[in-house]
Design a protein around this motif. Structure first.
Motif, short mmCIF file in Angstrom:
data_model
loop_
_atom_site.label_atom_id
_atom_site.label_comp_id
_atom_site.label_asym_id
_atom_site.label_seq_id
_atom_site.Cartn_x
_atom_site.Cartn_y
_atom_site.Cartn_z
N ASN A 356 0.81 -1.22 0.00
CA ASN A 356 0.00 0.00 0.00
C ASN A 356 0.84 1.27 0.00
O ASN A 356 0.31 2.37 0.06
N GLN A 357 2.16 1.09 -0.03
CA GLN A 357 3.10 2.20 -0.18
C GLN A 357 2.94 3.29 0.87
O GLN A 357 2.96 4.48 0.57
N LEU A 364 -1.88 -4.13 6.96
CA LEU A 364 -2.60 -3.27 6.02
C LEU A 364 -2.15 -3.51 4.58
O LEU A 364 -2.81 -3.07 3.64
N ASP A 365 -1.00 -4.20 4.42
CA ASP A 365 -0.51 -4.50 3.07
C ASP A 365 -1.10 -5.78 2.50
O ASP A 365 -0.87 -6.09 1.33
N LEU A 366 -1.87 -6.53 3.30
CA LEU A 366 -2.41 -7.81 2.82
C LEU A 366 -3.32 -7.63 1.61
O LEU A 366 -3.12 -8.27 0.56
N PHE A 398 6.52 -12.85 0.89
CA PHE A 398 5.73 -11.78 1.50
C PHE A 398 5.41 -12.10 2.96
O PHE A 398 5.53 -11.24 3.83
N ILE A 399 5.04 -13.35 3.23
CA ILE A 399 4.74 -13.74 4.60
C ILE A 399 5.99 -13.61 5.48
O ILE A 399 5.92 -13.17 6.63
N SER A 400 7.15 -13.96 4.93
CA SER A 400 8.39 -13.85 5.69
C SER A 400 8.68 -12.40 6.05
O SER A 400 9.10 -12.08 7.17
N ILE A 401 8.48 -11.50 5.07
CA ILE A 401 8.70 -10.07 5.32
C ILE A 401 7.68 -9.56 6.34
O ILE A 401 8.02 -8.82 7.29
N LEU A 402 6.43 -9.96 6.18
CA LEU A 402 5.34 -9.49 7.04
C LEU A 402 5.56 -9.92 8.49
O LEU A 402 5.30 -9.16 9.44
#
Length: 405
Positions: A356-357, A364-366, A398-402
């Protein structure tokens, strides 16, 4: 892989599959797209791409110059409206009062399901074939058709025909309008920004409420996505600067009726204002303006204007460098529309996973990550495994970063 990570990956995969229809990729090769009717009210030149409409097209006055034009409905013009084309003039319905004194239609003229009537008296020249499922009428001896005439009905032609005149009842494949992608229904924020007179600010990509200009303001956008409830300016010399030097810019406005008006747009500091340096027209491909509802453009504009769920009105003298897409009707005033290159809108960011930048990677990026994954459009921030391709292989990264792993 623990149970939570497994559930997240499964959930994202299912949602991405379910939302795979929500694409933002726009049809290429088109300058003006109207899902409904298209009304040219005055003088207008459209160059660099096709003009297409899902309904009727009307021309109310002055000259209309287009590369090529297609419509699922019919075409009609007032007596004081004249047309010139460089390519096909193709409509499914009736074409009436086409041409004008000195008008040149370089491509073929076709009515797939109706009649064709050329304006008389008018010395129109048609350099291609004239084909109609119904009748063809060109009752003026100083007109010229350099191609052939094929009519399913009768012909009433006193104009000079260089080719042949024949009757044919074979069907003509009608024009079918390519559907626009659905709008993204992005949610604006609740925090408004209200400027003081002569205040200049730079906004980071993110989600906001309403941006309220005062007077003598300058607001700068940088690479990324901006979501506003509305943008309001009542003073004509306010500046909205799109700094594309670091990447492309997406601007989404959630209001039911958004007017991009009383603003001077600047591109990388070059203002679209009389006497200013003209920005590189290629930079129009770096800017996307998406409106959730109806959109009115009342100033010079660089970019792609996209209103998938509403009408677009382009007011007189509002020169457009870019493209216009509307799911509804389009009204075009006295102006020029110039298209350069192909539509390429790729948001960029240095922060992997920040879909979402907003500068932070969190839950919130999901939803934006899912939308990016389903869009079939490359997104640098969602390419979490950095292999240059956006696909399901990015989910684990993405999950790893999240989760900070």
């Amino acid at each position: 892989m623990n149970y939570v990570r497994f559930c997240l990956i499964t959930w994202i995969s299912l949602l991405a599959s379910a939302e795979s229809f929500a694409q933002v990729t726009l049809p290429e090769g088109i300058s003006v797209y109207a899902g409904g009717t298209l009304d040219f009210t005055s003088f207008c030149t459209v160059s660099g791409g096709s003009v297409v409409a899902g309904g009727d097209v009307t021309h109310g006055g002055g000259s209309l110059i287009v590369d090529e034009i297609y419509g699922a409905g019919g075409f009609s013009a007032d007596d004081a409206a004249f047309q010139d084309t460089f390519g096909p003039f193709f409509f499914n319905g009736d074409i009436s009062d086409l041409g004008g004194p000195g008008s040149v239609l370089d491509g073929p003229v076709t009515s797939a399901q109706g009649d064709i009537v050329f304006l008389t008296p008018a010395s129109t020249t048609i350099n291609g074939d004239v084909t109609a499922a119904g009748d063809v009428t060109f009752d003026f001896e100083f007109g010229t058709i350099n191609g052939n005439v094929i009519a399913g009905g009768t012909t009433n032609i006193t104009a000079l025909v260089i080719g042949t005149i024949s009757q044919a009842t074979s069907s003509i494949t009608p024009f079918t309008l390519q559907l626009l992608p659905a709008g993204r229904s992005l949610t604006a924020g609740t925090d408004d920004i209200t400027l003081e007179s002569f205040e200049d600010i730079e906004l980071a990509p993110g989600t906001y409420g309403t941006l309220n200009f005062a007077s003598g303001n300058s607001v700068t956008f940088t690479a990324g996505r901006y979501i506003f409830e509305d943008i309001i300016s009542d003073f004509s010399l306010n500046v909205l600067n799109f700094d594309t030097t670091a990447g492309n810019i997406e601007l989404f406005v959630a209001a039911d009726n958004f007017a991009f008006d009383n603003l001077i747009q600047a591109i990388d500091g070059d203002s679209l204002f009389v006497g200013s340096d003209v920005p590189d027209p290629q930079l129009s491909n770096n800017i996307l303006l998406e409106a959730a509802g109806n959109l009115t453009i009342g100033t010079e504009f660089y970019g792609t204007a996209f209103a998938p769920n509403g009408d677009v009105t382009i007011e007189n003298f509002s020169t457009i460098t870019g493209r216009v897409f509307a799911g509804g009707n389009v009204t075009v005033g006295n102006l020029d529309i110039t298209t350069v290159g192909d539509v390429v809108i790729i948001p960029t960011t240095d922060l992997l996973g920040d879909a979402n930048q907003d500068g932070v990677v969190n839950f919130l990026d999901l939803a934006p990550f899912i939308a990016a994954l389903a869009s079939n459009t490359y997104s640098a921030e969602a390419d979490c495994n950095q292999d240059g391709v956006l696909n399901f292989l990015d989910i684990v990264s993405f999950i790893s970063i999240l989760t900070g792993r």
